[in-house]
Design an enzyme around this catalytic site. Structure first.
Site, PDB file in Angstrom:
ATOM      1  N   ASP A  79       0.871  -1.171   0.000  1.00  0.00           N
ATOM      2  CA  ASP A  79       0.000   0.000   0.000  1.00  0.00           C
ATOM      3  C   ASP A  79       0.904   1.216   0.000  1.00  0.00           C
ATOM      4  O   ASP A  79       1.843   1.315   0.799  1.00  0.00           O
ATOM      5  CB  ASP A  79      -0.953   0.015   1.190  1.00  0.00           C
ATOM      6  CG  ASP A  79      -2.175   0.879   0.869  1.00  0.00           C
ATOM      7  OD1 ASP A  79      -2.928   0.508  -0.054  1.00  0.00           O
ATOM      8  OD2 ASP A  79      -2.349   1.949   1.495  1.00  0.00           O
ATOM      9  N   PHE A 162       4.697   5.146 -13.287  1.00  0.00           N
ATOM     10  CA  PHE A 162       3.234   5.137 -13.266  1.00  0.00           C
ATOM     11  C   PHE A 162       2.777   6.158 -12.224  1.00  0.00           C
ATOM     12  O   PHE A 162       3.588   6.796 -11.546  1.00  0.00           O
ATOM     13  CB  PHE A 162       2.691   3.740 -12.949  1.00  0.00           C
ATOM     14  CG  PHE A 162       2.927   3.282 -11.524  1.00  0.00           C
ATOM     15  CD1 PHE A 162       4.162   2.801 -11.134  1.00  0.00           C
ATOM     16  CD2 PHE A 162       1.912   3.330 -10.571  1.00  0.00           C
ATOM     17  CE1 PHE A 162       4.387   2.368  -9.829  1.00  0.00           C
ATOM     18  CE2 PHE A 162       2.116   2.896  -9.267  1.00  0.00           C
ATOM     19  CZ  PHE A 162       3.371   2.420  -8.892  1.00  0.00           C
ATOM     20  N   ASP A 165       4.506   9.489 -10.744  1.00  0.00           N
ATOM     21  CA  ASP A 165       5.931   9.573 -11.094  1.00  0.00           C
ATOM     22  C   ASP A 165       6.286  10.797 -11.934  1.00  0.00           C
ATOM     23  O   ASP A 165       7.326  11.418 -11.671  1.00  0.00           O
ATOM     24  CB  ASP A 165       6.381   8.295 -11.829  1.00  0.00           C
ATOM     25  CG  ASP A 165       6.668   7.140 -10.877  1.00  0.00           C
ATOM     26  OD1 ASP A 165       6.832   7.391  -9.666  1.00  0.00           O
ATOM     27  OD2 ASP A 165       6.723   5.998 -11.352  1.00  0.00           O
ATOM     28  N   ARG A 191       9.336   1.981  -2.472  1.00  0.00           N
ATOM     29  CA  ARG A 191       9.065   0.548  -2.623  1.00  0.00           C
ATOM     30  C   ARG A 191      10.362  -0.245  -2.430  1.00  0.00           C
ATOM     31  O   ARG A 191      10.372  -1.272  -1.740  1.00  0.00           O
ATOM     32  CB  ARG A 191       8.462   0.314  -4.024  1.00  0.00           C
ATOM     33  CG  ARG A 191       7.976  -1.080  -4.317  1.00  0.00           C
ATOM     34  CD  ARG A 191       6.985  -1.086  -5.474  1.00  0.00           C
ATOM     35  NE  ARG A 191       5.759  -0.384  -5.110  1.00  0.00           N
ATOM     36  CZ  ARG A 191       5.393   0.789  -5.617  1.00  0.00           C
ATOM     37  NH1 ARG A 191       6.118   1.397  -6.552  1.00  0.00           N
ATOM     38  NH2 ARG A 191       4.290   1.384  -5.192  1.00  0.00           N
TER      39      ARG A 191
END
Ligand code: IMP
Length: 205
Positions: A79, A162, A165, A191
């Protein structure tokens, strides 16, 4: 291998339908892992993400998939989202649907840029956050957080990545995540940082 629950191979199921996320996990994990996502399991229900934090929503997604996939499968849910200082932390956990259902990534970016119109360069600070929850069966076993600081542009730039970004310049870089090579994003992203924690946990004896 105390935490090795990958069965015969090093297989991991990412509890997402977002193939961009899956692609980043594939690149980050490298050839030693078989990475699947929920597009391979269309029968699984899509849970309601009604948590109020990234961690809660990651846990909801991880357990929802893990309980259906069975005890032998390592499930990781991501998430994540964008927090903008000048917007009191929005869109935050609402990042995926900030401009409403169906608006998509471009609509979400436009809403943020619109809300940020006129905000001076020195006040455009923002960060991406990611929480990864790892689950087996009914239980969240651990979770790991990562963040990357940066600032928002005034217009979208770049076609890579995506989501937000193309409007986010990470600290220490000259271009947006949409302009930078994927390897650069994967070297410093929220991430990647959360995943480093997960990998260390998996390697624990
Ligand atoms: P989630 O799938 O509910 O976690 O929503 C995540 C949303 O946050 C995505 O749809 C994007 O809008 C945004 N987001 C998360 N990670 C990234 C990223 O790495 N780059 C750009 N946008 C991201």
């Amino acid at each position: 291998m105390g935490h090795d629950m990958s069965g015969n191979g090093r297989k991991i199921v990412i509890a997402t339908h977002n193939t961009h996320k899956t692609g980043e996990f594939r690149a980050l994990l490298g050839a030693g892992w078989e990475v699947e996502d929920l597009t391979a399991y269309p029968e699984l229900p899509v849970p309601v993400e009604d948590g109020v934090t990234f961690a809660e929503n990651a846990g909801i997604k991880a357990v929802s998939a893990a309980r259906r996939l069975g005890d032998g499968v390592l499930v990781v849910a991501d998430d994540s989202g964008l927090e903008v200082d000048a917007l009191a932390g929005r869109p935050g956990i609402f990042s995926a649907r900030y401009a409403g259902p169906g608006a998509g990534d471009a609509g979400n970016r436009e809403r943020v840029l619109e809300e940020m119109r006129g905000v001076p360069a020195g006040e455009r600070g923002a960060r991406f956050r990611c929480v990864l929850a790892v689950a087996r069966g009914e239980e969240v076993l651990a979770s790991f957080a990562g963040a990357v600081e940066g600032r928002l542009t005034e217009a979208a730039a770049g076609l890579g990545g995506f989501g937000y970004d193309p409007i986010f310049i990470p600290e220490g870089q000259a271009g947006t995540f949409g302009e930078l090579p994927a390897e650069v994003k994967n070297g410093l992203s929220h991430r990647a940082r959360a995943l480093a924690g997960l990998l260390a946990w998996l390697d624990e004896a």
